[in-house]
Design a protein around this motif. Structure first.
Motif, PDB file in Angstrom:
ATOM      1  N   GLY A  57       0.793  -1.299   0.036  1.00  0.00           N
ATOM      2  CA  GLY A  57      -0.050  -0.237  -0.024  1.00  0.00           C
ATOM      3  C   GLY A  57       0.704   1.328   0.092  1.00  0.00           C
ATOM      4  O   GLY A  57       2.162   1.126   0.130  1.00  0.00           O
ATOM      5  N   ASP A  58       0.140   2.450  -0.226  1.00  0.00           N
ATOM      6  CA  ASP A  58       0.884   3.670   0.016  1.00  0.00           C
ATOM      7  C   ASP A  58       0.189   4.810   0.752  1.00  0.00           C
ATOM      8  O   ASP A  58      -1.112   5.101   0.498  1.00  0.00           O
ATOM      9  N   PRO A  59       0.678   5.089   1.822  1.00  0.00           N
ATOM     10  CA  PRO A  59       2.275   4.854   2.644  1.00  0.00           C
ATOM     11  C   PRO A  59       2.144   3.430   2.989  1.00  0.00           C
ATOM     12  O   PRO A  59       1.178   2.855   3.269  1.00  0.00           O
ATOM     13  N   PRO A  60       3.169   2.617   3.041  1.00  0.00           N
ATOM     14  CA  PRO A  60       3.439   1.480   3.336  1.00  0.00           C
ATOM     15  C   PRO A  60       3.039   1.222   4.959  1.00  0.00           C
ATOM     16  O   PRO A  60       2.840  -0.144   5.378  1.00  0.00           O
ATOM     17  N   ASP A  61       3.068   2.064   5.788  1.00  0.00           N
ATOM     18  CA  ASP A  61       2.878   1.995   7.075  1.00  0.00           C
ATOM     19  C   ASP A  61       1.358   2.847   7.477  1.00  0.00           C
ATOM     20  O   ASP A  61       1.053   3.160   8.367  1.00  0.00           O
ATOM     21  N   TRP A  62       0.498   2.615   6.395  1.00  0.00           N
ATOM     22  CA  TRP A  62      -0.823   3.090   6.565  1.00  0.00           C
ATOM     23  C   TRP A  62      -1.416   2.217   7.952  1.00  0.00           C
ATOM     24  O   TRP A  62      -2.410   2.745   8.271  1.00  0.00           O
ATOM     25  N   TRP A  63      -0.957   1.225   8.337  1.00  0.00           N
ATOM     26  CA  TRP A  63      -1.474   0.582   9.455  1.00  0.00           C
ATOM     27  C   TRP A  63      -1.616   1.564  10.829  1.00  0.00           C
ATOM     28  O   TRP A  63      -2.243   1.197  11.547  1.00  0.00           O
ATOM     29  N   ASP A  64      -0.774   2.494  10.870  1.00  0.00           N
ATOM     30  CA  ASP A  64      -0.511   3.303  11.742  1.00  0.00           C
ATOM     31  C   ASP A  64      -1.736   4.462  11.808  1.00  0.00           C
ATOM     32  O   ASP A  64      -1.709   5.120  11.062  1.00  0.00           O
ATOM     33  N   SER A  76      -3.203   4.231  -1.506  1.00  0.00           N
ATOM     34  CA  SER A  76      -3.817   2.790  -2.133  1.00  0.00           C
ATOM     35  C   SER A  76      -3.487   1.721  -0.780  1.00  0.00           C
ATOM     36  O   SER A  76      -2.722   1.969   0.052  1.00  0.00           O
ATOM     37  N   ILE A  77      -4.654   1.177  -0.873  1.00  0.00           N
ATOM     38  CA  ILE A  77      -4.708  -0.250   0.185  1.00  0.00           C
ATOM     39  C   ILE A  77      -3.750  -1.331  -0.114  1.00  0.00           C
ATOM     40  O   ILE A  77      -3.967  -1.851  -1.215  1.00  0.00           O
ATOM     41  N   GLY A  78      -3.085  -2.072   0.789  1.00  0.00           N
ATOM     42  CA  GLY A  78      -2.131  -3.175   0.541  1.00  0.00           C
ATOM     43  C   GLY A  78      -1.788  -3.920   1.928  1.00  0.00           C
ATOM     44  O   GLY A  78      -1.662  -3.194   2.696  1.00  0.00           O
ATOM     45  N   LEU A  79      -2.158  -5.152   1.790  1.00  0.00           N
ATOM     46  CA  LEU A  79      -1.812  -5.833   2.908  1.00  0.00           C
ATOM     47  C   LEU A  79      -0.499  -6.440   3.258  1.00  0.00           C
ATOM     48  O   LEU A  79      -0.171  -7.109   4.287  1.00  0.00           O
ATOM     49  N   ALA A  80       0.365  -6.460   2.205  1.00  0.00           N
ATOM     50  CA  ALA A  80       1.709  -7.199   2.416  1.00  0.00           C
ATOM     51  C   ALA A  80       2.423  -6.498   3.373  1.00  0.00           C
ATOM     52  O   ALA A  80       2.413  -5.568   3.406  1.00  0.00           O
ATOM     53  N   ASP A  91       0.521  -8.444   6.758  1.00  0.00           N
ATOM     54  CA  ASP A  91       0.989  -7.644   8.038  1.00  0.00           C
ATOM     55  C   ASP A  91      -0.046  -7.729   8.969  1.00  0.00           C
ATOM     56  O   ASP A  91      -1.245  -6.852   8.552  1.00  0.00           O
ATOM     57  N   VAL A  92      -0.211  -8.334   9.880  1.00  0.00           N
ATOM     58  CA  VAL A  92      -1.041  -8.342  10.808  1.00  0.00           C
ATOM     59  C   VAL A  92      -1.743  -6.932  11.351  1.00  0.00           C
ATOM     60  O   VAL A  92      -2.846  -6.723  11.778  1.00  0.00           O
ATOM     61  N   ARG A  93      -0.839  -5.842  11.433  1.00  0.00           N
ATOM     62  CA  ARG A  93      -1.083  -4.600  11.881  1.00  0.00           C
ATOM     63  C   ARG A  93      -2.109  -4.217  10.897  1.00  0.00           C
ATOM     64  O   ARG A  93      -3.014  -3.336  11.226  1.00  0.00           O
ATOM     65  N   LYS A  94      -1.959  -4.119   9.748  1.00  0.00           N
ATOM     66  CA  LYS A  94      -2.741  -3.577   8.713  1.00  0.00           C
ATOM     67  C   LYS A  94      -4.149  -4.342   8.635  1.00  0.00           C
ATOM     68  O   LYS A  94      -5.165  -3.652   8.461  1.00  0.00           O
TER      69      LYS A  94
END
Length: 273
Positions: A57-64, A76-80, A91-94
């Protein structure tokens, strides 16, 4: 000489028949594949799922969610899992932001937009452990049953069980025992009974690893013969959807196998319009 000529003619005839048959089969295959490729739903469902599972995803740390509390801050959304050298590692955080009980919950409708889908599309996403593990207890003796995705018992699964308190302390070696499932997918393990303790189970077979616990959703992971604490609970099952049931007859379903924190899961994605 006449006999030899007849054999040659017969051979040529057989060769022509085989050629015509091969061409016909090839054409049928090409038409079938072309039809699949031209199916918008089929390509769209597979493309979206792979994008979701293979991109951070973008940003890759969108889980925060403290940094990105609104979907408007996510491009963009991504779970990797960012930086993983292996594909289909999530990524379990996502995934925690797909949990309706979490503080940073993202609704499926907002995620649909981030996936590039219009409001005329609906989807459902289900993430299930490859093994379904059930644990029953009678004063320290636990019966563990391992079933596959079809509900059938899985024999010869290596079971490692740990006796742990509900609040796991780091660096502690908890009581551990091992067994293997029988033909019906079950086995038993026994510990000295303590009402304040529960059990954490790791099931392994042919590269598949699944973790379960009783009580459920303990914040832990298992590596080798050790139990470690984690920030996030185990994922026993996740269902995430914009609408329920609508795609069962008309939707396109694609699936993948993934890993989350080293645990093996089955992902099913259903897209319909």
């Amino acid at each position: 000489m006449q006999v030899s000529l007849e054999y040659i003619l017969a051979g040529i005839l057989i060769f022509l028949i085989l050629m015509v048959t091969e061409i016909s089969v090839f054409n049928m295959t090409v038409h079938t594949l072309a039809g699949m490729e031209q199916s918008e739903e089929y390509t769209k469902a597979a493309e979206i799922l792979d994008s979701l599972l293979l991109s951070p995803g973008d940003p890759p740390d969108w889980w925060d969610y403290e940094k990105y509390p609104s979907p408007d801050n996510i491009t963009s959304i991504g779970l990797a899992l960012q930086g993983s050298v292996e594909a289909y590692v999530l990524d379990v955080r996502k995934l925690s932001r797909f949990d309706s009980g979490s503080s940073g919950y993202l609704s499926p409708v907002r995620v649909r937009s981030l996936l590039g889908l219009s409001r005329y599309y609906d989807f459902s996403l289900e993430i299930t452990p490859i093994f379904n593990i059930t644990i029953s207890n009678v004063t320290g003796t636990y019966t563990i049953r391992v079933r596959d995705l079809n509900g059938l018992g899985v024999p010869n699964v290596n079971i490692t069980a740990f006796y742990v308190p509900s609040s796991i302390a780091p660096g502690v070696d908890y009581p551990c025992t091992s067994n293997m499932t029988r033909g019906d997918g079950s086995c038993t393990v026994t510990f000295d009974y303590n009402p304040e303790y529960g059990i954490a189970v790791c099931a392994r077979q042919a590269g598949v690893k699944v973790i379960a616990s009783k009580p459920e959703n303990l914040k832990l992971r298992i590596e080798g013969e050790r139990v470690f604490t984690t920030t996030y609970s185990l994922i026993p099952y996740l269902s995430y959807e914009t609408a329920s049931g609508g795609g069962l007859l008309h939707g396109e379903v694609v699936s993948r196998y993934v890993k989350i924190e080293g645990v093996s899961y089955y992902v099913e994605f259903n897209l319909w319009s």
